[in-house]
Motif scaffolding. Structure first.
Motif, PDB file in Angstrom:
ATOM      1  N   ASP A  39      -1.564  -1.465  -9.169  1.00 14.96           N
ATOM      2  CA  ASP A  39      -2.581  -2.355  -9.715  1.00 14.96           C
ATOM      3  C   ASP A  39      -3.989  -1.813  -9.500  1.00 14.96           C
ATOM      4  OD1 ASP A  39      -0.804  -4.598 -10.544  1.00 14.96           O
ATOM      5  OD2 ASP A  39      -0.334  -4.581  -8.401  1.00 14.96           O
ATOM      6  N   LEU A  40      -4.154  -0.992  -8.460  1.00 12.17           N
ATOM      7  CA  LEU A  40      -5.462  -0.438  -8.113  1.00 12.17           C
ATOM      8  C   LEU A  40      -5.274   0.892  -7.405  1.00 12.17           C
ATOM      9  CD1 LEU A  40      -8.595  -0.874  -7.775  1.00 12.17           C
ATOM     10  CD2 LEU A  40      -8.061  -1.914  -5.563  1.00 12.17           C
ATOM     11  N   VAL A  41      -6.212   1.807  -7.647  1.00 12.49           N
ATOM     12  CA  VAL A  41      -6.271   3.084  -6.928  1.00 12.49           C
ATOM     13  C   VAL A  41      -7.604   3.132  -6.198  1.00 12.49           C
ATOM     14  CG1 VAL A  41      -6.351   5.600  -7.140  1.00 12.49           C
ATOM     15  CG2 VAL A  41      -4.846   4.271  -8.645  1.00 12.49           C
ATOM     16  N   ALA A  95      -5.964   2.010 -16.062  1.00 14.11           N
ATOM     17  CA  ALA A  95      -5.967   2.229 -14.603  1.00 14.11           C
ATOM     18  C   ALA A  95      -7.265   1.708 -13.990  1.00 14.11           C
ATOM     19  CB  ALA A  95      -5.797   3.710 -14.292  1.00 14.11           C
ATOM     20  N   LYS A  96      -7.128   0.975 -12.907  1.00 15.42           N
ATOM     21  CA  LYS A  96      -8.287   0.455 -12.175  1.00 15.42           C
ATOM     22  C   LYS A  96      -8.498   1.322 -10.942  1.00 15.42           C
ATOM     23  CE  LYS A  96      -7.597  -4.289 -13.693  1.00 15.42           C
ATOM     24  NZ  LYS A  96      -6.283  -4.268 -14.316  1.00 15.42           N
ATOM     25  N   VAL A  97      -9.707   1.868 -10.828  1.00  9.96           N
ATOM     26  CA  VAL A  97      -9.995   2.813  -9.755  1.00  9.96           C
ATOM     27  C   VAL A  97     -11.296   2.453  -9.056  1.00  9.96           C
ATOM     28  CG1 VAL A  97     -10.408   5.244  -9.188  1.00  9.96           C
ATOM     29  CG2 VAL A  97      -8.830   4.656 -11.043  1.00  9.96           C
ATOM     30  N   ILE A  98     -11.268   2.521  -7.727  1.00 11.66           N
ATOM     31  CA  ILE A  98     -12.476   2.460  -6.902  1.00 11.66           C
ATOM     32  C   ILE A  98     -12.632   3.833  -6.276  1.00 11.66           C
ATOM     33  CG2 ILE A  98     -13.596   1.471  -4.869  1.00 11.66           C
ATOM     34  CD1 ILE A  98     -12.001  -1.097  -5.383  1.00 11.66           C
ATOM     35  N   VAL A 155       0.826  -1.206   0.000  1.00 14.28           N
ATOM     36  CA  VAL A 155       0.000   0.000   0.000  1.00 14.28           C
ATOM     37  C   VAL A 155       0.861   1.257   0.000  1.00 14.28           C
ATOM     38  CG1 VAL A 155      -1.797   1.287   1.231  1.00 14.28           C
ATOM     39  CG2 VAL A 155      -1.839  -1.211   1.219  1.00 14.28           C
ATOM     40  N   THR A 156       0.486   2.196  -0.868  1.00 11.95           N
ATOM     41  CA  THR A 156       1.072   3.529  -0.894  1.00 11.95           C
ATOM     42  C   THR A 156      -0.058   4.507  -0.603  1.00 11.95           C
ATOM     43  OG1 THR A 156       2.604   2.815  -2.608  1.00 11.95           O
ATOM     44  CG2 THR A 156       2.367   5.187  -2.298  1.00 11.95           C
TER      45      THR A 156
END
Length: 115
Positions: free
Chosen positions: A47-49, A74-77, A28-29
């Protein structure tokens, strides 16, 4: 190990997400606003934002628009805890968020009990 970038101006939310995600085995960043998050993603895509919507400097919608323009995969939630902001989450979907979550005290579970 999959990497996740958490962008939220509320430190407690970043800490909770980091704790849960790291416990599940993710790297995690964190970023405290959309500008910082976008800069971090440009330097090292994840891999995910997971991003909040309402933040100072660069809000989640503007960040999402810039991110998905530059990085089509880009994969974003998108998450939002603001009352009456369901419309904002619908806009986030239109801008490229794969999922949206309305964060409230009803669906915010603390994984650890206070001792």
């Amino acid at each position: 190990m999959a990497a996740i970038l958490v962008i939220d101006d509320e430190e407690i939310i970043r800490v909770l997400l980091r704790s849960a995600l790291e416990a599940a085995g993710y790297e995690v960043t964190e970023a405290a606003n959309g500008r910082e998050g976008l800069d971090l993603y440009r330097k090292r895509p994840t891999d995910l934002v997971i991003t909040d919507i309402l933040m100072p400097e660069l809000n989640g919608l503007d960040m999402l628009m810039e991110l998905t323009r530059e990085f089509l995969d880009a994969k974003v939630i998108a998450i939002s805890g603001a009352g009456g902001e369901r419309n904002v989450l619908d806009v986030a979907k239109l801008l490229g968020a794969r999922r949206t979550i309305h964060r409230s005290t009803d669906n915010l579970h603390f994984p650890y009990s206070a001792r």
